[in-house]
Design a protein around this motif. Structure first.
Motif, mmCIF file in Angstrom:
data_model
loop_
_atom_site.group_PDB
_atom_site.id
_atom_site.type_symbol
_atom_site.label_atom_id
_atom_site.label_comp_id
_atom_site.label_asym_id
_atom_site.label_seq_id
_atom_site.Cartn_x
_atom_site.Cartn_y
_atom_site.Cartn_z
ATOM 1 N N GLY A 252 -20.204 4.776 -23.980
ATOM 2 C CA GLY A 252 -20.802 3.443 -24.005
ATOM 3 C C GLY A 252 -20.243 2.539 -22.925
ATOM 4 O O GLY A 252 -20.839 1.522 -22.584
ATOM 5 N N ALA A 253 -19.068 2.914 -22.374
ATOM 6 C CA ALA A 253 -18.422 2.081 -21.367
ATOM 7 C C ALA A 253 -17.590 2.952 -20.431
ATOM 8 O O ALA A 253 -16.922 3.877 -20.876
ATOM 9 C CB ALA A 253 -17.526 1.045 -22.026
ATOM 10 N N VAL A 254 -17.638 2.625 -19.151
ATOM 11 C CA VAL A 254 -16.788 3.251 -18.143
ATOM 12 C C VAL A 254 -16.126 2.118 -17.368
ATOM 13 O O VAL A 254 -16.801 1.205 -16.899
ATOM 14 C CB VAL A 254 -17.588 4.158 -17.180
ATOM 15 N N VAL A 255 -14.812 2.181 -17.249
ATOM 16 C CA VAL A 255 -14.042 1.187 -16.512
ATOM 17 C C VAL A 255 -13.309 1.909 -15.390
ATOM 18 O O VAL A 255 -12.715 2.968 -15.616
ATOM 19 C CB VAL A 255 -13.035 0.464 -17.429
ATOM 20 N N THR A 256 -13.360 1.316 -14.192
ATOM 21 C CA THR A 256 -12.620 1.880 -13.068
ATOM 22 C C THR A 256 -11.769 0.802 -12.407
ATOM 23 O O THR A 256 -12.111 -0.381 -12.447
ATOM 24 C CB THR A 256 -13.551 2.486 -11.997
ATOM 25 N N PHE A 257 -10.675 1.250 -11.827
ATOM 26 C CA PHE A 257 -9.800 0.368 -11.058
ATOM 27 C C PHE A 257 -9.281 1.163 -9.877
ATOM 28 O O PHE A 257 -8.857 2.315 -10.033
ATOM 29 C CB PHE A 257 -8.615 -0.120 -11.898
ATOM 30 N N THR A 258 -9.319 0.557 -8.695
ATOM 31 C CA THR A 258 -8.763 1.169 -7.499
ATOM 32 C C THR A 258 -7.723 0.230 -6.918
ATOM 33 O O THR A 258 -8.009 -0.951 -6.682
ATOM 34 C CB THR A 258 -9.865 1.442 -6.450
ATOM 35 N N GLY A 259 -6.520 0.738 -6.712
ATOM 36 C CA GLY A 259 -5.447 -0.039 -6.103
ATOM 37 C C GLY A 259 -5.376 0.231 -4.617
ATOM 38 O O GLY A 259 -5.509 1.373 -4.180
ATOM 39 N N LEU A 260 -5.175 -0.836 -3.830
ATOM 40 C CA LEU A 260 -5.118 -0.750 -2.374
ATOM 41 C C LEU A 260 -3.743 -1.180 -1.876
ATOM 42 O O LEU A 260 -3.054 -1.976 -2.529
ATOM 43 C CB LEU A 260 -6.170 -1.668 -1.745
ATOM 44 N N VAL A 261 -3.351 -0.694 -0.703
ATOM 45 C CA VAL A 261 -2.114 -1.149 -0.064
ATOM 46 C C VAL A 261 -2.339 -2.587 0.389
ATOM 47 O O VAL A 261 -3.238 -2.864 1.182
ATOM 48 C CB VAL A 261 -1.731 -0.262 1.138
ATOM 49 N N PRO B 290 -6.807 2.939 -0.048
ATOM 50 C CA PRO B 290 -6.638 3.106 -1.490
ATOM 51 C C PRO B 290 -5.420 3.964 -1.803
ATOM 52 O O PRO B 290 -5.204 4.997 -1.162
ATOM 53 C CB PRO B 290 -7.930 3.785 -1.938
ATOM 54 N N ILE B 291 -4.632 3.507 -2.783
ATOM 55 C CA ILE B 291 -3.463 4.254 -3.254
ATOM 56 C C ILE B 291 -3.842 5.090 -4.465
ATOM 57 O O ILE B 291 -3.451 6.247 -4.579
ATOM 58 C CB ILE B 291 -2.323 3.302 -3.672
ATOM 59 N N MET B 292 -4.544 4.476 -5.385
ATOM 60 C CA MET B 292 -4.818 5.143 -6.657
ATOM 61 C C MET B 292 -6.116 4.652 -7.264
ATOM 62 O O MET B 292 -6.644 3.623 -6.870
ATOM 63 C CB MET B 292 -3.665 4.919 -7.636
ATOM 64 N N MET B 293 -6.597 5.433 -8.231
ATOM 65 C CA MET B 293 -7.767 5.033 -9.003
ATOM 66 C C MET B 293 -7.596 5.547 -10.430
ATOM 67 O O MET B 293 -7.096 6.655 -10.642
ATOM 68 C CB MET B 293 -9.052 5.605 -8.417
ATOM 69 N N VAL B 294 -8.003 4.726 -11.358
ATOM 70 C CA VAL B 294 -8.042 5.087 -12.769
ATOM 71 C C VAL B 294 -9.468 4.857 -13.251
ATOM 72 O O VAL B 294 -10.075 3.838 -12.913
ATOM 73 C CB VAL B 294 -7.071 4.210 -13.597
ATOM 74 N N ALA B 295 -9.985 5.797 -14.020
ATOM 75 C CA ALA B 295 -11.284 5.612 -14.671
ATOM 76 C C ALA B 295 -11.133 6.044 -16.124
ATOM 77 O O ALA B 295 -10.495 7.055 -16.416
ATOM 78 C CB ALA B 295 -12.371 6.428 -13.979
ATOM 79 N N THR B 296 -11.707 5.257 -17.004
ATOM 80 C CA THR B 296 -11.676 5.566 -18.435
ATOM 81 C C THR B 296 -13.087 5.450 -19.000
ATOM 82 O O THR B 296 -13.863 4.595 -18.576
ATOM 83 C CB THR B 296 -10.738 4.605 -19.194
ATOM 84 N N ALA B 297 -13.387 6.309 -19.945
ATOM 85 C CA ALA B 297 -14.694 6.272 -20.619
ATOM 86 C C ALA B 297 -14.462 6.289 -22.118
ATOM 87 O O ALA B 297 -13.645 7.063 -22.622
ATOM 88 C CB ALA B 297 -15.536 7.477 -20.201
ATOM 89 N N ALA B 298 -15.172 5.409 -22.809
ATOM 90 C CA ALA B 298 -15.017 5.304 -24.252
ATOM 91 C C ALA B 298 -16.341 4.866 -24.875
ATOM 92 O O ALA B 298 -17.275 4.446 -24.172
ATOM 93 C CB ALA B 298 -13.928 4.284 -24.606
#
Length: 143
Positions: free
Chosen positions: A24-33, A85-93
């Motif tokens: 029902g939901a996907v959240v993403t975050f990307t961290g940059l230098v 980009p340093i990292m990325m997190v994605a979550t689905a719930a």
């Protein structure tokens, strides 16, 4: 669930194809230098094998705690210039609050506890290793 630790840049759109199908939901975050205080780049080191194991264990903990249907964690190492980009997190719930909270939980842990070592590179060359910050510790403590 996918955990990637790699030196090369990643393509977020490609990594997210098919991610969280049925959620029902996907959240993403990307961290940059960030380019602050004269920073030119970061050198990021890690211990292969140990790092992936730690990231996978924390991703599994997040999935169990927040009822996630899918998790993606990507973290780069090596020499990264400002803006990369340093990292990325994605979550689905099933619901947005769980997806947002899980992403926040993962990011707080990655910032404070993930087994990476970051060294700042300025115009004059290598500088200090990045130390833990009180506000990062405070963010982690809320979990």
């Amino acid at each position: 669930m996918r955990v990637l630790v790699q030196p090369q840049p990643f393509d977020a759109a490609q990594l997210l194809q098919g991610f969280g199908a049925g959620a029902g939901a996907v959240v993403t975050f990307t961290g940059l230098v960030r380019g602050e205080d004269g920073l030119v780049a970061l050198d990021i080191e890690h211990y292969p094998g140990m790092t992936e194991k730690a990231l996978r264990a924390h991703a599994e903990a997040a999935a169990a705690r927040f009822g996630l249907s899918d998790v993606l964690v990507v973290h780069r190492h090596g020499h990264l210039a400002v803006g990369e980009p340093i990292m990325m997190v994605a979550t689905a719930a099933r619901h947005r609050r769980a997806a947002f909270d899980a992403a926040d939980f993962l990011m707080d842990w990655l910032k404070s506890r993930a087994p990476f070592w970051k060294r700042e590179i300025g115009p004059e060359g290598p500088g200090d290793w990045v130390a833990a910050r009180d506000d990062d510790e405070d963010a982690l403590a809320r979990w």
